[in-house]
Scaffold this active site. Structure first.
Site, short mmCIF file in Angstrom:
data_model
loop_
_atom_site.label_atom_id
_atom_site.label_comp_id
_atom_site.label_asym_id
_atom_site.label_seq_id
_atom_site.Cartn_x
_atom_site.Cartn_y
_atom_site.Cartn_z
N CYS A 39 18.66 -19.88 44.99
CA CYS A 39 18.29 -19.96 43.57
C CYS A 39 19.29 -20.87 42.87
O CYS A 39 20.50 -20.73 43.09
CB CYS A 39 18.33 -18.55 42.96
SG CYS A 39 17.98 -18.55 41.19
N HIS B 127 9.07 -16.69 43.19
CA HIS B 127 10.49 -16.73 42.82
C HIS B 127 10.60 -17.04 41.32
O HIS B 127 11.33 -16.37 40.59
CB HIS B 127 11.20 -17.78 43.68
CG HIS B 127 12.66 -17.94 43.35
ND1 HIS B 127 13.66 -17.50 44.19
CD2 HIS B 127 13.28 -18.48 42.26
CE1 HIS B 127 14.83 -17.77 43.63
NE2 HIS B 127 14.63 -18.38 42.46
N GLU B 128 9.87 -18.06 40.87
CA GLU B 128 9.95 -18.46 39.45
C GLU B 128 9.31 -17.41 38.55
O GLU B 128 9.80 -17.14 37.45
CB GLU B 128 9.27 -19.83 39.22
CG GLU B 128 9.77 -20.97 40.07
CD GLU B 128 11.28 -21.09 40.14
OE1 GLU B 128 11.97 -20.64 39.21
OE2 GLU B 128 11.78 -21.62 41.15
N HIS C 155 11.59 -14.82 37.49
CA HIS C 155 12.48 -15.21 36.38
C HIS C 155 11.79 -14.97 35.04
O HIS C 155 12.45 -14.70 34.04
CB HIS C 155 12.83 -16.71 36.47
CG HIS C 155 13.92 -17.04 37.46
ND1 HIS C 155 15.22 -16.65 37.29
CD2 HIS C 155 13.89 -17.75 38.62
CE1 HIS C 155 15.97 -17.11 38.29
NE2 HIS C 155 15.18 -17.78 39.12
#
Ligand SMILES: CSCC[C@H](NC=O)C(=O)N[C@@H](C)C(=O)N[C@@H](CO)C(=O)O
Ligand SMILES: [Fe+2]
Length: 237
Positions: free
Chosen positions: A122, A164-165, A168
């Site tokens: 990351c 993954h994004e 966030h």
């Protein structure tokens, strides 16, 4: 007072509808820099985007620049200090190669049953890589940079980067979990098994130390006694 300066005049409405001045949530100052763990920006709430204008396109372009410069394959807006639901990615990781994808207000409406382990890094955790298990595919809905609706199934690396994004940015279910708990935005180490987390715990502590030295503030979170949140999230996706 000139007619055009009156609040709610035709000119005032035109300015607002054309987004001459971007909404406060979407304001940014280039050059953007990647926000590093444990900055609280990474755990803050990310607002939905309602204004699709030149400023939003400029923000997405800036994010691609930062992503390529830092050897990333994806980047979320909070990682450059803008707490809105926007991500960019290009699994090729090289400008001019692969496909550049911009997703606004994304939602996962179905996750594949099969899960895969993949070693993730990351940009907010420089140099740290570790295994994370995620569904192999996801069906998503989002808007593009013009506001048009997108509905697509992602699998392989694009699905990995998207998820993954998306972590966030927080998904709908995560937001509900936050209402019942104390959790904010999800970071990749939140999804590691305890065994894997042990392999990066010292590196995470180093980032916390660096943050304290840089800012003069106490780290807003610490992995010292962290036992992971995997159980909390295991049913959510
Ligand atoms: C596998 S999902 C990783 C997405 C991540 N986005 C933002 O934090 C990211 O781009 N991480 C980079 C460290 C990364 O994965 N870079 C690639 C290409 O250099 C790599 O293989 O390390
Ligand atoms: Fe990340």
């Amino acid at each position: 007072m000139a007619d055009s300066d009156r609040p709610n005049s035709h000119e005032d409405c035109r300015r607002r509808s054309h987004g001459v001045s971007p909404p406060a949530d979407l304001r940014f100052e280039p050059p953007l820099e990647v926000v590093k763990y444990p900055d609280p920006i990474l755990r803050a709430r990310n607002k939905r985007i309602n204004t699709f204008d030149a400023n939003l396109r400029a923000l997405a372009d800036e994010m691609f620049d930062v992503m390529y410069k830092t050897d990333g394959i994806g980047l979320s807006a909070p990682q450059v200090g803008v707490n809105v639901q926007l991500m960019v990615f290009n699994p090729a990781g090289v400008k001019g190669e692969g496909e550049e994808i911009v997703l606004v207000n994304p939602v996962v409406y179905k996750s594949g049953k099969r899960s895969l382990v993949f070693e993730e890094g990351c940009l907010s955790f420089p140099g740290i890589y570790a295994n994370v298990v995620r569904p192999e595919s996801v069906k998503i809905e989002a808007q593009d940079v013009t506001g048009a609706k997108i509905k697509v199934k992602l699998s392989g690396l694009p699905a990995r980067v998207f998820q993954h994004e998306f972590d966030h940015l927080l998904g709908l279910i995560t937001t509900l979990l936050i209402l019942f708990g104390d959790l904010q935005g999800i970071l990749f180490f939140d999804r590691m098994t305890m065994d894997v987390l042990e392999t990066v715990r010292e590196e995470l502590k180093n980032l916390e130390k660096k943050y304290e030295e840089r800012t003069g503030l106490t780290s807003p979170e610490t992995v010292e006694n962290y036992q992971g949140t995997k159980d909390v999230f295991s049913f959510s996706r």
